[in-house]
Enzyme design. Structure first.
Site, mmCIF file in Angstrom:
data_model
loop_
_atom_site.group_PDB
_atom_site.id
_atom_site.type_symbol
_atom_site.label_atom_id
_atom_site.label_comp_id
_atom_site.label_asym_id
_atom_site.label_seq_id
_atom_site.Cartn_x
_atom_site.Cartn_y
_atom_site.Cartn_z
ATOM 1 C CG ASP A 120 -2.964 -2.657 -2.658
ATOM 2 O OD1 ASP A 120 -1.800 -2.972 -2.361
ATOM 3 O OD2 ASP A 120 -3.916 -2.758 -1.872
ATOM 4 C CG ASP A 179 1.938 -6.034 1.932
ATOM 5 O OD1 ASP A 179 2.532 -5.818 3.014
ATOM 6 O OD2 ASP A 179 1.019 -6.848 1.836
#
Length: 398
Positions: A120, A179
């Site tokens: 991330d 994602d």
């Protein structure tokens, strides 16, 4: 929340989008940013108070749970969104107050540049430091971006062709989630800043492999693809945060739309443009898309319409559509849909002034299968809502 409309939404949508969104587009997005400034003033105060009693290391607000503000450490995947919101407020208003706050909250995230245990990096570093660099050209921010990209690149497996998403998950050997498309922007930027094409090549490989394996024939996507790290073989396809493995989790479709639009911008490869257009077609042709274009949390939940909406997915979709409208022959339609989404988020999904601890949007869904953040305000919904407003006005810096 207002009663959910029971009539299913079917194409054609163009007339509705243009007529409903046109007036809002003429309003300068001033309404949205004026409200955002007042709410963010409150959120800053609430955050300062919450930090007094929170565990050490809590740096950003993420959500509200049982009436209490949820703070998170820099390692949380959502930590960069609030600093990013502050940069967006500064970009729109030019008020030095927001610049000061943006710098302070961004500084709290910078240490993540060497955290190799997560994919991330884009969400954390690029949404905070990346936006700071675009607006200030601070050479320190440039160095943080490059260090973060180097760290993210260590998670790339050339046999698989992707960046690994989660570590220490017993169910998967080499999981890759949709994602992860959002983290490629950091790599593209690092390639431009450094002249090192390896970052670019990793991003392209990940995008190509994801396009090959994540998407169904109708251009809906799975959430997770598990690979064999030794052979690159697909082991399992799953929709971990959606209703079922064969369902279309709304935010996952939003990540794909945004990610491939961004990949086209960075590469000019028309295969990515076509992929983004096909994902948009799936979303807006879907009979379970509500009339206000704010999707249910999963397009295939059989309990529709008596299920939660996801304002965060709508905000991501709107932001992506504004960019996609600049590249596609369908641009007028995409911009009309984006205007409609933003207008409806502004009119019907905002918090009441002075409430919800200072968050902007309500009615997002984080992780319904895990019973997490259901019908809640969430930082990334606010971030992409403000980004959509900037893009609507042509103020966003690409």
């Amino acid at each position: 929340m207002k009663p959910i409309m029971k009539k299913k939404y079917i194409l054609p949508l163009l007339f509705l989008a243009l007529s409903a969104g046109k007036t809002f587009a003429q309003n300068d997005a001033a309404k949205g940013f004026a409200f955002a400034e007042k709410q963010t003033d409150l959120l800053l105060k609430e955050t300062a108070e919450a930090k007094k009693i929170a565990k050490p290391g809590m740096v950003s607000p993420r959500s509200v749970e049982k009436g209490e503000l949820v703070l998170i450490p820099s390692k949380d995947w959502c930590s960069g969104f609030f600093p990013g919101e502050l940069w967006y407020l500064y970009q729109y208003t030019k008020n030095p107050k927001w610049l000061k706050e943006a710098k302070a909250y961004t500084a709290n995230i910078e240490q993540e540049k060497t955290n190799g245990g997560t994919h991330d990096m884009g969400f954390k570093i690029y949404c905070s430091v990346g936006n700071g660099y675009k607006l200030t050209k601070d050479p320190h921010y440039k160095e943080v971006i490059l260090e973060a990209a180097k760290t993210l690149a260590t998670r790339f497996n050339p046999t698989v062709g992707c960046i690994k998403s989660w570590d220490n998950r017993k169910d998967w050997k080499f999981p890759v989630i949709i994602d992860n498309m959002m983290n490629l922007e950091l790599l593209f930027e690092a390639s431009k800043l450094s002249g090192d094409s390896s970052f670019y090549k990793i991003a392209v490989s990940h995008a190509n492999t994801t396009m090959k394996n994540h998407f169904r024939d109708d251009y809906s996507s799975f959430h997770v693809i598990d690979y064999d790290p030794e052979t690159g073989k697909v082991l399992h396809k799953q929709t971990h945060q959606g209703y079922a493995d064969g369902s279309a989790w709304a935010r996952g479709q939003a990540w794909g739309l945004y990610g491939y639009t961004m990949c086209y911008r960075e590469t000019k490869n028309k295969i990515y443009l076509k992929q983004a257009e096909n994902i948009a077609k799936f979303i807006f042709n879907n009979p379970n898309l509500p009339k206000d274009l704010v999707p249910y949390w999963d397009f295939n939940d059989p309990a529709i319409p008596k299920v939660p909406r996801d304002a965060s997915a709508a905000a991501v979709i709107a932001s992506a559509l504004y960019e996609l409208s600049m590249y596609s022959a369908n641009g007028k339609q995409y911009k009309g849909w984006a205007n409609t989404i933003v207008k409806n988020l502004t009119d019907n999904y905002q918090a009441k002034p002075g409430e919800s601890k200072g968050f902007i949007l309500l009615h997002s869904t984080g992780n319904k299968p895990a019973n997490g953040e259901i019908d809640a305000p969430i930082s990334y919904a606010d971030y992409y809502y403000l980004e959509a407003l900037l893009r609507q006005k042509g103020l966003f810096k690409y």
